[in-house]
Design a protein around this motif. Structure first.
Motif, PDB file in Angstrom:
ATOM      1  N   UNK A  59       0.824  -1.214   0.000  1.00 20.44           N
ATOM      2  CA  UNK A  59       0.000   0.000   0.000  1.00 20.44           C
ATOM      3  C   UNK A  59       0.857   1.264   0.000  1.00 20.44           C
ATOM      4  N   UNK A  60       1.919   1.249   0.812  1.00 23.22           N
ATOM      5  CA  UNK A  60       2.707   2.473   0.983  1.00 23.22           C
ATOM      6  C   UNK A  60       4.029   2.470   0.217  1.00 23.22           C
ATOM      7  N   UNK A  61       4.280   1.414  -0.542  1.00 24.30           N
ATOM      8  CA  UNK A  61       5.426   1.401  -1.449  1.00 24.30           C
ATOM      9  C   UNK A  61       6.790   1.321  -0.785  1.00 24.30           C
ATOM     10  N   UNK A  62       6.847   0.833   0.449  1.00 24.96           N
ATOM     11  CA  UNK A  62       8.144   0.717   1.132  1.00 24.96           C
ATOM     12  C   UNK A  62       8.823  -0.595   0.749  1.00 24.96           C
ATOM     13  N   UNK A  63      10.136  -0.573   0.646  1.00 23.49           N
ATOM     14  CA  UNK A  63      10.855  -1.776   0.198  1.00 23.49           C
ATOM     15  C   UNK A  63      12.049  -2.127   1.089  1.00 23.49           C
ATOM     16  N   UNK A  64      12.431  -1.251   1.981  1.00 24.41           N
ATOM     17  CA  UNK A  64      13.632  -1.453   2.791  1.00 24.41           C
ATOM     18  C   UNK A  64      13.305  -2.317   4.009  1.00 24.41           C
ATOM     19  N   UNK A  65      13.822  -3.553   4.022  1.00 23.52           N
ATOM     20  CA  UNK A  65      13.507  -4.510   5.101  1.00 23.52           C
ATOM     21  C   UNK A  65      13.818  -3.963   6.485  1.00 23.52           C
ATOM     22  N   UNK A  66      15.012  -3.418   6.629  1.00 22.53           N
ATOM     23  CA  UNK A  66      15.444  -2.933   7.936  1.00 22.53           C
ATOM     24  C   UNK A  66      14.523  -1.810   8.440  1.00 22.53           C
ATOM     25  N   UNK A  67      14.197  -0.870   7.554  1.00 22.21           N
ATOM     26  CA  UNK A  67      13.363   0.255   7.964  1.00 22.21           C
ATOM     27  C   UNK A  67      11.905  -0.155   8.167  1.00 22.21           C
TER      28      UNK A  67
END
Length: 209
Positions: A59-67
């Motif tokens: 939904x929010x387009x985040x891809x960084x596993x750690x973050x």
């Protein structure tokens, strides 16, 4: 969810969350319960980390596993490894309608990884290394990152104690808002927020409950 219980929950959350109308809070809780039900193996404990990461990604387009993991912990205020309905609405307040002050506090909380209230030199190094790795995995150079850490601390560590306090972070961001997500994206882009709101709030009439 039974109507009376829903109304009670909406009333309770609306007392602390002022950015959403009651009708919007009701929609967000409705979505929350459908997401929890869809992932029924956890009963009614709340949103677990994997389900929440799926929301951040899809939904929010985040891809960084750690973050994404750190954003989960920033939402999960009571540290029980599940996001409750109240934590969900409160977190989305910052995501969708947060003031600069609220976003400052949220990003800082995401970035100080060990919970001591400071972003240490080591954490700055890990965050910058992670951020650069997301952009170009083949170009990982610890020496180059150490130089970046020095530059970052020189710019943001106002009291020269070798770490970044919230006061340091706030001062730096107020002087240059581009530094808000200096250690990696932990807030959704405006277009994704707009799409989410359009989707979730589309059936709201002008009246509230």
């Amino acid at each position: 969810m039974e109507q009376r219980a829903l109304k009670k929950l909406v009333e309770s959350i609306s007392k602390t969350v002022k950015s959403f109308k009651k009708s919007e809070v009701e929609c967000l809780i409705g979505l929350y319960h459908s997401l929890v039900r869809r992932n029924g193996r956890f009963g009614n404990k709340g949103l677990d980390r994997n389900t929440f990461r799926g929301i951040l990604f899809n939904i929010f387009g985040m891809t960084d596993d750690m973050l994404m993991n750190r954003v989960f912990f920033a939402f999960d205020k009571d540290n029980d490894n599940y996001i409750s309905a109240a934590e969900w609405v409160e977190g989305l307040t910052v995501f969708l309608r947060g003031t600069l002050e609220e976003k400052l506090k949220f990003c800082f909380e995401v970035y100080y990884l060990d919970g001591d209230g400071y972003i240490s030199r080591e954490e700055v190094f890990d965050l910058l290394k992670n951020s650069l790795y997301q952009q170009s995995p083949e170009e990982e150079n610890d020496e180059g990152i150490k130089e970046l850490v020095d530059i970052t601390l020189k710019k943001m560590d106002y009291d020269n104690d070798g770490k970044i306090s919230f006061a340091d972070f706030e001062k730096a961001v107020r002087e240059d808002t581009l530094l808000l997500e200096v250690f990696g994206p932990c807030l959704p882009e405006a277009k994704n927020c707009f799409h989410f709101e359009a989707l979730v709030f589309r059936n709201i009439s002008s009246s509230s409950i």
